[in-house]
Design an enzyme around this catalytic site. Structure first.
Site, PDB file in Angstrom:
ATOM      1  CG  ASP A  23     -11.679  -8.861  31.403  1.00  0.00           C
ATOM      2  OD1 ASP A  23     -10.706  -8.107  31.219  1.00  0.00           O
ATOM      3  OD2 ASP A  23     -12.557  -9.032  30.413  1.00  0.00           O
ATOM      4  CE1 TYR A  28     -16.535  -8.120  26.238  1.00  0.00           C
ATOM      5  CE2 TYR A  28     -15.856  -8.266  28.546  1.00  0.00           C
ATOM      6  CZ  TYR A  28     -15.681  -8.490  27.360  1.00  0.00           C
ATOM      7  OH  TYR A  28     -14.433  -8.963  27.110  1.00  0.00           O
ATOM      8  CE  LYS A  53     -11.350  -6.547  28.234  1.00  0.00           C
ATOM      9  NZ  LYS A  53     -12.418  -7.079  28.574  1.00  0.00           N
ATOM     10  CG  HIS A  86     -12.232  -4.614  23.742  1.00  0.00           C
ATOM     11  ND1 HIS A  86     -13.454  -4.528  24.484  1.00  0.00           N
ATOM     12  CD2 HIS A  86     -11.994  -5.709  23.333  1.00  0.00           C
ATOM     13  CE1 HIS A  86     -13.822  -5.734  24.508  1.00  0.00           C
ATOM     14  NE2 HIS A  86     -12.924  -6.389  23.782  1.00  0.00           N
TER      15      HIS A  86
HETATM   16  N1  LIG Z   1     -10.276  -8.680  25.151  1.00  0.00           N
HETATM   17  C1  LIG Z   1     -10.950  -9.449  24.311  1.00  0.00           C
HETATM   18  O1  LIG Z   1     -11.192  -9.100  23.263  1.00  0.00           O
HETATM   19  C2  LIG Z   1     -11.872 -10.590  24.956  1.00  0.00           C
HETATM   20  C3  LIG Z   1     -11.845 -10.751  26.178  1.00  0.00           C
HETATM   21  N2  LIG Z   1     -12.480 -11.909  26.742  1.00  0.00           N
HETATM   22  C4  LIG Z   1     -12.725 -11.922  28.401  1.00  0.00           C
HETATM   23  O2  LIG Z   1     -12.196 -13.248  28.579  1.00  0.00           O
HETATM   24  C5  LIG Z   1     -12.781 -13.980  29.590  1.00  0.00           C
HETATM   25  C6  LIG Z   1     -12.795 -15.434  29.391  1.00  0.00           C
HETATM   26  O3  LIG Z   1     -12.917 -15.662  27.859  1.00  0.00           O
HETATM   27  P1  LIG Z   1     -14.125 -16.497  27.257  1.00  0.00           P
HETATM   28  O4  LIG Z   1     -14.202 -16.308  25.724  1.00  0.00           O
HETATM   29  O5  LIG Z   1     -15.251 -16.597  27.997  1.00  0.00           O
HETATM   30  O6  LIG Z   1     -13.468 -17.926  27.311  1.00  0.00           O
HETATM   31  P2  LIG Z   1     -13.071 -19.220  28.302  1.00  0.00           P
HETATM   32  O7  LIG Z   1     -11.898 -19.803  28.002  1.00  0.00           O
HETATM   33  O8  LIG Z   1     -12.812 -18.714  29.611  1.00  0.00           O
HETATM   34  O9  LIG Z   1     -14.278 -20.171  28.293  1.00  0.00           O
HETATM   35  C7  LIG Z   1     -15.564 -19.882  28.908  1.00  0.00           C
HETATM   36  C8  LIG Z   1     -16.397 -21.062  28.450  1.00  0.00           C
HETATM   37  O10 LIG Z   1     -15.993 -22.303  28.993  1.00  0.00           O
HETATM   38  C9  LIG Z   1     -16.970 -22.872  29.934  1.00  0.00           C
HETATM   39  N3  LIG Z   1     -16.412 -23.203  30.949  1.00  0.00           N
HETATM   40  C10 LIG Z   1     -15.679 -22.453  32.230  1.00  0.00           C
HETATM   41  N4  LIG Z   1     -15.025 -23.270  33.011  1.00  0.00           N
HETATM   42  C11 LIG Z   1     -15.452 -24.492  32.683  1.00  0.00           C
HETATM   43  C12 LIG Z   1     -14.956 -25.810  33.234  1.00  0.00           C
HETATM   44  N5  LIG Z   1     -14.235 -25.686  34.285  1.00  0.00           N
HETATM   45  N6  LIG Z   1     -15.522 -26.791  32.592  1.00  0.00           N
HETATM   46  C13 LIG Z   1     -16.156 -26.740  31.560  1.00  0.00           C
HETATM   47  N7  LIG Z   1     -16.553 -25.641  30.936  1.00  0.00           N
HETATM   48  C14 LIG Z   1     -16.349 -24.364  31.272  1.00  0.00           C
HETATM   49  C15 LIG Z   1     -18.026 -21.576  30.246  1.00  0.00           C
HETATM   50  O11 LIG Z   1     -19.376 -22.164  30.337  1.00  0.00           O
HETATM   51  P3  LIG Z   1     -20.137 -21.716  31.590  1.00  0.00           P
HETATM   52  O12 LIG Z   1     -20.144 -20.269  31.691  1.00  0.00           O
HETATM   53  O13 LIG Z   1     -21.623 -22.143  31.117  1.00  0.00           O
HETATM   54  O14 LIG Z   1     -19.598 -22.358  32.741  1.00  0.00           O
HETATM   55  C16 LIG Z   1     -18.043 -21.005  28.917  1.00  0.00           C
HETATM   56  O15 LIG Z   1     -18.803 -21.568  28.070  1.00  0.00           O
HETATM   57  C17 LIG Z   1     -14.248 -13.212  29.172  1.00  0.00           C
HETATM   58  O16 LIG Z   1     -15.347 -13.381  29.926  1.00  0.00           O
HETATM   59  C18 LIG Z   1     -13.880 -11.717  28.792  1.00  0.00           C
HETATM   60  O17 LIG Z   1     -13.867 -11.256  30.114  1.00  0.00           O
HETATM   61  C19 LIG Z   1     -13.054 -12.663  26.129  1.00  0.00           C
HETATM   62  C20 LIG Z   1     -13.136 -12.475  24.678  1.00  0.00           C
HETATM   63  C21 LIG Z   1     -12.415 -11.269  24.038  1.00  0.00           C
HETATM   64  O1  LIG Z   2     -15.675 -10.527  24.134  1.00  0.00           O
HETATM   65  C1  LIG Z   2     -14.886  -9.642  23.712  1.00  0.00           C
HETATM   66  O2  LIG Z   2     -14.032  -9.090  24.283  1.00  0.00           O
HETATM   67  C2  LIG Z   2     -14.607  -9.068  22.278  1.00  0.00           C
HETATM   68  O3  LIG Z   2     -13.795  -8.397  21.959  1.00  0.00           O
HETATM   69  C3  LIG Z   2     -15.581  -9.775  21.356  1.00  0.00           C
HETATM   70  O4  LIG Z   2     -15.864 -10.986  21.232  1.00  0.00           O
HETATM   71  C4  LIG Z   2     -16.708  -8.800  21.070  1.00  0.00           C
HETATM   72  O5  LIG Z   2     -17.323  -8.544  22.145  1.00  0.00           O
HETATM   73  C5  LIG Z   2     -17.815  -9.342  19.978  1.00  0.00           C
HETATM   74  O6  LIG Z   2     -17.624 -10.515  19.549  1.00  0.00           O
HETATM   75  C6  LIG Z   2     -18.956  -8.510  19.954  1.00  0.00           C
HETATM   76  O7  LIG Z   2     -19.871  -9.205  19.354  1.00  0.00           O
END
Ligand SMILES: NC(=O)C1=CN([C@@H]2O[C@H](COP(=O)(O)OP(=O)(O)OC[C@H]3O[C@@H](n4cnc5c(N)ncnc54)[C@H](OP(=O)(O)O)[C@@H]3O)[C@@H](O)[C@H]2O)C=CC1
Ligand SMILES: O=C(O)C(=O)[C@@H](O)[C@H](O)C(=O)CO
Length: 253
Positions: A23, A28, A53, A86
């Site tokens: 993703d 990003y 996105k 997005h």
């Molecule tokens: N459409 C949208 O608006 C959005 C989409 N996204 C997407 O969703 C994905 C995931 O969401 P995200 O916000 O990163 O949140 P997550 O819920 O996936 O959490 C990520 C965090 O958890 C930590 N982590 C991951 N696995 C573990 C584990 N097994 N034990 C302990 N800590 C862990 C990671 O640290 P570390 O990396 O150091 O392991 C990081 O700090 C993003 O990468 C993005 O692609 C995210 C936000 C908004």
């Molecule tokens: O991470 C994503 O996909 C988001 O939509 C937001 O977190 C966004 O990228 C953002 O917060 C930028 O500052």
């Protein structure tokens, strides 16, 4: 995660472990690294599912077509598997959607969808579409279980995908999750990811660490009981970690 070696290494390690869904997003600024990791993996393109996105300031019909071309170029691909709007930018997402329909018809995206759409955004969009969104990627984790959006999507045949599925690791020590982790001899992250899987929710946990990537993918050999599924559902408190889509405008972020 910005472009460069960190995203290259992270995606390379995920692909090696067995992940097949990556993703990314224009905002990003890591599509180039994602594309390089995919190219260098040696895995046939058709085995990998790539989502990207269109960002908020790229929305609009012509703007989205141009943004999509830029994303494909950065990814070094000739199609993506899923292209998403997005955020529902007021006054713009309908024109944006028309561009996604064209991209889909031209077979440059195998599927098209939205992200961060409340039911009222989807209702508004669907008044004017030929192709309806196939997926809605939303913030979803046990403390924000999104019952209303899930019911809406089920009713309209839209798949649900969870972002921040482990709540950005902010409540891995929640007593109920800890208790279930002990009961199933798993981690709290695995309990949350398994909960998605059993709810037919597509899930995209993120980690830059290979050991955590392995841990998060290792959820296919145990099953949460119905009672425990409900216990997790009952953690819903409306704890939104990201932005409420209703507050988003072109100037947000
Ligand atoms: N459409 C949208 O608006 C959005 C989409 N996204 C997407 O969703 C994905 C995931 O969401 P995200 O916000 O990163 O949140 P997550 O819920 O996936 O959490 C990520 C965090 O958890 C930590 N982590 C991951 N696995 C573990 C584990 N097994 N034990 C302990 N800590 C862990 C990671 O640290 P570390 O990396 O150091 O392991 C990081 O700090 C993003 O990468 C993005 O692609 C995210 C936000 C908004
Ligand atoms: O991470 C994503 O996909 C988001 O939509 C937001 O977190 C966004 O990228 C953002 O917060 C930028 O500052």
């Amino acid at each position: 995660m910005d472009d460069g070696e960190s995203v290259y290494d992270t995606v390379s390690s995920a692909l090696e472990i067995g992940y097949r869904h990556i993703d990314t997003a224009s905002t990003y600024r890591n599509e180039e690294g994602v594309g390089r990791a995919i190219a260098d993996s040696g895995i046939p393109r058709e085995e990998i599912f790539v989502t990207t996105k269109v960002w908020n300031d790229e929305q609009g019909y012509e703007e989205t077509l141009a943004a999509f071309d830029r994303s494909l170029k950065r990814l070094n691909l000739d199609y993506v598997d899923l292209y998403l709007v997005h955020w529902p930018i007021p006054g713009m997402y309908k024109d944006t959607w028309q561009a996604l329909e064209k991209i889909y018809r031209d077979k440059r995206a195998r599927a098209i969808g939205v992200s961060n759409f409340h039911p009222h955004h989807s209702d508004d969009l669907m008044k004017d579409v030929t192709i309806k969104p196939m997926i809605n990627q939303i913030e979803l984790h046990p403390q924000l279980s999104q019952v209303e959006v899930r019911e809406y999507c089920k009713e309209h045949g839209i798949a649900v995908e969870a972002w921040s599925p482990i709540g950005k690791a902010t409540y891995l020590d929640h007593p109920v999750l800890k208790e279930l982790a002990e009961k199933y001899n798993r981690t709290a992250a695995q309990i949350m990811i398994r909960w998605d899987y059993q709810n037919d929710i597509i899930t995209i946990p993120k980690s830059v660490h290979a050991d955590r990537q392995k841990e998060n993918a290792d959820i296919f050999d145990f099953e949460l009981s119905n009672e425990d599924m409900e216990k997790i559902e009952s953690l819903n408190s409306g704890n939104r970690l990201g932005t409420d889509p209703d507050t988003v405008s072109l100037d947000s972020f």
